[in-house]
Structure formats: C-alpha cells, structure tokens
Design an enzyme around this catalytic site. Structure first.
Site, PDB file in Angstrom:
ATOM      1  N   PRO A   1     -49.866  51.623  -4.433  1.00  0.00           N
ATOM      2  CA  PRO A   1     -49.630  51.816  -3.200  1.00  0.00           C
ATOM      3  C   PRO A   1     -48.660  52.770  -2.892  1.00  0.00           C
ATOM      4  O   PRO A   1     -47.823  53.116  -3.735  1.00  0.00           O
ATOM      5  CB  PRO A   1     -48.603  50.546  -2.758  1.00  0.00           C
ATOM      6  N   GLU A   2     -48.865  53.795  -1.982  1.00  0.00           N
ATOM      7  CA  GLU A   2     -48.022  54.907  -1.564  1.00  0.00           C
ATOM      8  C   GLU A   2     -47.104  54.640  -0.612  1.00  0.00           C
ATOM      9  O   GLU A   2     -47.129  53.574  -0.233  1.00  0.00           O
ATOM     10  CB  GLU A   2     -48.958  56.029  -1.390  1.00  0.00           C
TER      11      GLU A   2
ATOM     12  N   LYS B   1     -40.924  54.273  -2.373  1.00  0.00           N
ATOM     13  CA  LYS B   1     -41.849  53.142  -2.681  1.00  0.00           C
ATOM     14  C   LYS B   1     -41.199  52.001  -3.124  1.00  0.00           C
ATOM     15  O   LYS B   1     -41.526  51.044  -3.633  1.00  0.00           O
ATOM     16  CB  LYS B   1     -42.885  53.624  -3.912  1.00  0.00           C
TER      17      LYS B   1
ATOM     18  N   ARG C   1     -51.549  61.302 -14.778  1.00  0.00           N
ATOM     19  CA  ARG C   1     -52.149  60.634 -13.690  1.00  0.00           C
ATOM     20  C   ARG C   1     -53.327  61.566 -13.455  1.00  0.00           C
ATOM     21  O   ARG C   1     -53.452  62.683 -13.551  1.00  0.00           O
ATOM     22  CB  ARG C   1     -51.366  60.858 -12.187  1.00  0.00           C
TER      23      ARG C   1
END
Length: 284
Positions: free
Chosen positions: A2-3, A51, A249
C-alpha cells in the site's frame, strides 16, 4: 505494498469511525504487547505519516502500525463476521459501535505519543501531509545527485509516501528514465509537484489511477504492464529490478518514451528497438 495515498485513506476511515470513542476492549496479538490493555482510553485521532499509521489516545499512548506488503485495517459492526481470517489479526480494537481489526500488519507497537519521533522522525516531507515542503523534498533528493531517480523516489527519508507504482508512473509521465541520476533530472520540482497533484486526487479512492481510466487493466501507463504496448508509442513496456535501500524493487518503463540510462546490460535504444511493434498494432 500500500502506498501513501492508500494509507492516508485508511487513516481517514479509522479516524471517522473511532475518534472520540472509548475503547471497550483491546487485543494485541503480537508477543511484545500481548498483555497490553487500552480499555477505558478514548481515541483522540488517527493520522498517517507517509506509510505509517498513528492512532493516539487521550492517555498519551500511540498505536503505531505499518501495513508493509499485505497489511490492512477492517471496520466491522458488533457481531459482524470479519472480512479476514482471525489468525491473521494482529490487533483488535473494540468500541461500542465499531470493531477495528488490523490484519497482517508489518509493524504493530505501542509507545508514548511524545516518543513518536523515534519511529517517524526520520521521514522526509509527507506528500499528503500538512508538513509537505516542496523545496525540502527536492533538497533531500539532490543530496545524492548520483543516485538513480527511481531509487531516490522510494527513499522515505527524502519523500514520504510514494511507492513502486507512483515511482514508475511519475517517471513515465515526465519522460524520465528511472535510472537517470537525480542530478540530471530536468525540473525535479515539477516532477514532485505532479506527484503531489496525482496522489491528492487518488487519496480518496483507495488505489492508484494515473491514466484517468478506472476500468480494469486501464488504470496505469506502465506499472504492471510488462510486455504490453505503451499507450503512447506502442513500444513494449519493460520491467527490471532496481535497488532501493537493501531491497530490489521492480521498475516498469517505456524505453522509447523514457530516453536515458537503462539497467545494466541494456541500452535504452536497443531495448526500444527490440520491443517495438508495427505501427498498425499500436493503441491510440
């Protein structure tokens, strides 16, 4: 993962449901806080910082959680069946009208509210927070001018909130290769301004939509579209691992629309030529 916009939306939903209510019971299903009990404390507010989620009580206690890759918060009415398996619950907060359950939380800990700086003080300006400072964010990014912009945008110490999707999408929209050194990015402030505008738009919908099209498979320009034609030029979208701290990533990009450095072993030009489709096959 989740960003920042998703986390801010989660905080807003929890705040609307819980703020001002007294906790009837709490259940912490993590060993360190298994015996903790916040019953009788009133929820003062729930806020997001990048976050991170911070639930504060009137007793000066903060519940600090982080969704990491798979975490989620769910709200249920008393007696309602949970939308998630009980064995994945890490914390249960019960008030008279609502029960809030944190599932698969990457971080779940209690600390004094006055000590929050110990867990979020390292973060850079929050794209969606009241502390947003464009000049400071740009300054932090430029502090390491040789660092690739795709890696730098994920560094929460520089800019709090963006994740993998936003990194890939913003680089595409600005026509910048994610492997371009920060010091060579034209108009870094313009990139950050666009990032903020788009995250602000998305903070109320719970997902990242960058094309303006909410239909399935149409929401992103490059993210998650490996091997599909670029929506602008028809070149096949590529993906590659890119360093981000101690992790690697996935980065998505169009080698024709985003000229500049490419991953080791590739060149932007060769990648573009190898993945071109005939003009007739290109989407409009």
């Amino acid at each position: 993962m989740p960003e920042g916009d998703t986390v801010h939306l989660t905080a807003a939903r929890l705040h609307r449901a819980l703020a001002g209510l007294t906790l009837v019971s709490t259940d912490f299903r993590v060993p360190r806080f298994a015996n903790a009990d916040l019953a009788g404390q009133r929820v003062r507010e729930v806020v997001a910082r990048g976050k991170h989620l911070l639930l504060r009580t009137d007793a000066g206690v903060t519940l600090h959680t982080h969704l990491k890759m798979e975490g989620a918060w769910r709200l249920h009415r008393p007696g309602e069946r949970w939308r998630g398996p009980a064995h994945q619950a890490r914390v249960v907060l019960v008030t008279e009208p609502w029960t809030a359950i944190g599932f698969r939380l990457g971080i779940c800990e209690l600390l004094a509210t006055e000590q929050e700086h110990e867990v979020v003080g390292h973060l850079g300006p929050d794209v969606l927070g009241p502390d947003w400072d464009l000049e400071e964010a740009a300054r932090r990014l430029r502090a390491d001018p040789a660092r690739a912009i795709g890696e730098a945008l994920l560094d929460q110490r520089a800019v709090a909130g963006p994740g993998n999707i936003w990194k890939s999408e913003i680089c595409f929209l600005r026509g910048v290769s994610p492997w371009t050194p920060v010091g060579e990015v034209d108009d870094l402030e313009g990139m950050l301004e666009l990032l903020k505008r788009m995250m602000e738009v998305n903070r109320t919908i719970g997902e990242q939509v960058t094309t303006g099209d909410t239909r399935r498979g149409r929401k992103h320009w490059v993210a998650g579209r490996t091997g599909e034609p670029c929506r602008r030029c028809g070149t096949l979208i590529r993906r590659s691992g890119q360093a981000s701290g101690n992790l690697e990533r996935v980065t998505y990009w169009c080698p024709r629309c985003q000229r500049g450095p490419a991953p080791a072993g590739q060149t932007t030009r060769s990648a573009a030529l190898a993945s071109d489709r005939p003009a007739a096959a290109r989407p409009r």
